[in-house]
Design a protein around this motif. Structure first.
Motif, PDB file in Angstrom:
ATOM      1  N   GLY A  22      -9.189  13.853  -7.496  1.00 33.17           N
ATOM      2  CA  GLY A  22      -7.884  14.405  -8.129  1.00 33.17           C
ATOM      3  C   GLY A  22      -7.077  13.581  -9.231  1.00 33.17           C
ATOM      4  N   ASP A  45     -15.887   5.662  -2.952  1.00 31.86           N
ATOM      5  CA  ASP A  45     -15.345   6.312  -1.704  1.00 31.86           C
ATOM      6  C   ASP A  45     -16.617   6.116  -0.439  1.00 31.86           C
ATOM      7  OD1 ASP A  45     -12.894   8.577  -1.067  1.00 31.86           O
ATOM      8  OD2 ASP A  45     -14.440   8.380   0.195  1.00 31.86           O
ATOM      9  N   SER A 296      -6.662  15.112  -0.792  1.00 31.98           N
ATOM     10  CA  SER A 296      -6.583  14.903  -1.990  1.00 31.98           C
ATOM     11  C   SER A 296      -4.971  14.826  -2.806  1.00 31.98           C
ATOM     12  CB  SER A 296      -7.207  15.995  -2.964  1.00 31.98           C
ATOM     13  OG  SER A 296      -7.556  15.630  -4.241  1.00 31.98           O
TER      14      SER A 296
HETATM   15  C1  LIG Z   1      -6.134   9.483   0.657  1.00 27.71           C
HETATM   16  S1  LIG Z   1      -7.910   9.879   0.414  1.00 27.71           S
HETATM   17  C2  LIG Z   1      -7.809   9.774  -1.313  1.00 27.71           C
HETATM   18  C3  LIG Z   1      -8.133  10.964  -1.995  1.00 27.71           C
HETATM   19  C4  LIG Z   1      -8.373  10.966  -3.440  1.00 27.71           C
HETATM   20  N1  LIG Z   1      -7.197  10.695  -4.164  1.00 27.71           N
HETATM   21  C5  LIG Z   1      -8.713  12.566  -3.973  1.00 27.71           C
HETATM   22  O1  LIG Z   1      -8.137  13.122  -5.017  1.00 27.71           O
HETATM   23  O2  LIG Z   1      -9.542  13.174  -3.327  1.00 27.71           O
HETATM   24  C6  LIG Z   1      -8.423   8.176   0.893  1.00 27.71           C
HETATM   25  C7  LIG Z   1     -10.135   8.190   0.757  1.00 27.71           C
HETATM   26  O3  LIG Z   1     -10.202   6.784   0.948  1.00 27.71           O
HETATM   27  C8  LIG Z   1     -11.605   6.778   1.583  1.00 27.71           C
HETATM   28  N2  LIG Z   1     -11.870   5.532   2.018  1.00 27.71           N
HETATM   29  C9  LIG Z   1     -11.587   5.169   3.402  1.00 27.71           C
HETATM   30  N3  LIG Z   1     -11.813   3.787   3.417  1.00 27.71           N
HETATM   31  C10 LIG Z   1     -12.753   3.266   2.466  1.00 27.71           C
HETATM   32  C11 LIG Z   1     -13.331   2.168   2.222  1.00 27.71           C
HETATM   33  N4  LIG Z   1     -13.351   1.113   3.137  1.00 27.71           N
HETATM   34  N5  LIG Z   1     -13.930   2.356   0.935  1.00 27.71           N
HETATM   35  C12 LIG Z   1     -14.057   3.266   0.055  1.00 27.71           C
HETATM   36  N6  LIG Z   1     -13.222   4.358   0.388  1.00 27.71           N
HETATM   37  C13 LIG Z   1     -12.724   4.477   1.563  1.00 27.71           C
HETATM   38  C14 LIG Z   1     -11.575   7.982   2.335  1.00 27.71           C
HETATM   39  O4  LIG Z   1     -13.060   8.504   2.626  1.00 27.71           O
HETATM   40  C15 LIG Z   1     -10.679   8.981   1.560  1.00 27.71           C
HETATM   41  O5  LIG Z   1     -11.579  10.020   0.779  1.00 27.71           O
END
Ligand SMILES: C[S@@+](CC[C@H](N)C(=O)[O-])C[C@H]1O[C@@H](n2cnc3c(N)ncnc32)[C@H](O)[C@@H]1O
Length: 318
Positions: A22, A45, A296
Motif C-alpha cells: 500500500g 515481509d 493493508s
Molecule cells: C499491518 S500489515 C502491513 C501491511 C502493509 N502496509 C500493506 O500495505 O499491505 C503488517 C505486516 O507485517 C508483516 N510482519 C509481521 N511480522 C513480521 C516480521 N517479523 N518481519 C517482517 N514482516 C512481518 C505481516 O506479514 C504483515 O504483512
C-alpha cells in the motif's frame, strides 16, 4: 532526495512490513505527480503470500523476517515506511502491546532508523495505539523516536475523509531528521459512492448462505435500505447498515461485511476499498487476498500524508 545533473530526482524508500505494498502504491502515485522517480531499495515481509503479491506487482521479492536482517544489509534511503503489525494494539487482538513479540517489532524500526538515518519516516498503525496502556505505549514510541533525534508528529486520519467509502481510522506517525514545517493533510475529499466500487456480474461463490442472509434480515432492526449498503456485524452480533464499509479486517469472519446483507466483497472490491488501482494484480487465493486487503492501508490517505511530507522536505531544501 538524489539528483544527478540533468537527471530526474529520485526518491529512495524502504518498505518495512510491506504486506501487499500500500505504501509503494501511494509512493508511485505521489512521485508521478511530482516528476520524481520512486526507487524502492528494500522491502520486507514475513508472509509468503504477501511476498508473492508484492513481487507480482512491483517486480521485487521482499526479504523475510525483519528481526533477522542487520541494518547494515539495508541500503541508504530518503524515506522509511512501516505499517507495523497492529494486532498487539488492536481491540480484536489481545491488546498486549509491547508484551506481545509482534509489538516489539517497533524496535526493529528504531534500530534501522538509528543506523540509516533517513530524512523522514511514515509509520502507520491502528487508532487504538494512541490510547493503549492509557497512552503509555504511544509515549514510549514517541520518546524512542525523539531520542533518535527525529522531530515527530502524529495524527489519527480516517479514510472516509480521503475519498474512500471505508471508515478506517489509523494513526500516522511522521518524523523528520531536521526540524521542518509539517502539517498533516486536512482531508475533506468527498466520499466516492460505494456503488461505484462494486463489480458487476459477481458469481454465486460470494453469496452468503440462505441461513446467514435470513438471520441478517431478522437481526437487522432497521428497514432494508434502498441504497447500496454494507451490513456490518459487530462482536455482540448486532447488525448495522452503512453506505460505506467498516474497516476491512484481516481476521474477521467471512460474514463480517455483507453487501446489502447478501454477499461478500470480491477481492477486487476489497482492494478498491483501500484505493488500489485496478491494474494491481491479484495472484493469491480469496482467503489470502482478504487477509492482505484487511492488513493493508488506505492508499489515498498515505498518498496525502506523503504529499505533505515531500512538501515539507522541499521547503527545507529550498
Ligand atoms: C499491518 S500489515 C502491513 C501491511 C502493509 N502496509 C500493506 O500495505 O499491505 C503488517 C505486516 O507485517 C508483516 N510482519 C509481521 N511480522 C513480521 C516480521 N517479523 N518481519 C517482517 N514482516 C512481518 C505481516 O506479514 C504483515 O504483512
Amino acid at each position: 532526495m538524489h539528483k544527478a545533473d540533468g537527471e530526474p530526482q529520485n526518491l529512495r524508500f524502504i518498505d518495512l512490513f510491506c504486506g501487499i505494498g500500500g505504501f509503494h502504491v501511494a509512493a508511485k502515485i505521489v512521485c508521478a505527480e511530482r516528476g520524481v522517480v520512486p526507487l524502492c531499495v528494500f522491502s520486507s515481509d514475513i508472509d509468503s503470500d504477501a511476498q508473492r503479491a508484492y513481487e507480482a506487482n512491483f517486480g521485487v521479492k521482499p526479504r523475510g523476517d525483519i528481526t533477522k536482517i542487520p541494518a547494515s544489509d539495508i541500503p541508504c534511503h530518503d524515506l522509511l515506511f512501516a505499517g507495523f503489525p497492529c494486532q498487539p494494539f488492536s481491540i480484536c487482538g489481545e491488546m498486549k502491546g509491547f508484551e506481545d513479540a509482534r509489538g516489539t517489532l517497533f524496535f526493529d524500526i528504531a534500530r534501522i532508523l538509528a543506523e540509516k538515518r533517513p530524512r523522514a519516516f511514515v509509520l502507520e498503525n491502528v487508532k487504538l495505539l494512541a490510547n493503549h496502556n492509557r497512552g503509555a505505549t504511544l509515549r514510549r514510541i514517541l520518546e524512542v523516536l525523539e531520542g533518535l533525534g527525529y522531530c515527530v508528529h502524529y495524527r489519527v486520519l480516517n479514510a472516509l475523509n480521503f475519498g474512500l467509502p471505508q471508515k478506517r481510522e489509523r494513526i500516522f506517525i511522521v518524523g523528520f531528521r531536521e526540524s521542518v514545517a509539517f502539517q498533516f493533510p486536512a482531508g475533506g475529499v468527498p466520499m466516492r459512492p460505494l456503488a461505484e466500487l462494486l463489480e458487476e456480474d459477481v458469481s454465486d461463490y460470494y453469496l452468503a448462505s440462505e441461513k446467514i442472509r435470513q438471520s441478517r434480515l431478522e437481526k437487522y432492526a432497521g428497514a432494508r435500505p434502498r441504497e447500496t449498503t454494507l451490513w456490518h456485524e459487530n462482536k455482540s452480533g448486532h447488525i448495522s447498515a452503512y453506505p460505506y464499509s467498516c474497516a476491512l479486517r484481516a481476521g474477521a469472519s467471512y460474514n463480517y461485511l455483507l453487501l446489502n446483507g447478501e454477499r461478500r466483497l470480491t477481492e477486487r472490491e476489497m482492494l478498491r476499498l483501500q484505493g488500489f488501482p485496478d491494474t494491481y494484480k491479484i495472484v493469491c487465493s480469496y482467503g489470502a487476498t482478504r487477509k492482505q486487503a484487511g492488513n493493508s492501508v488506505a492508499t489515498p490517505c498515505v498518498a496525502a500524508v506523503l504529499r505533505s511530507v515531500l512538501t515539507a522536505l522541499d521547503n527545507e531544501d529550498g
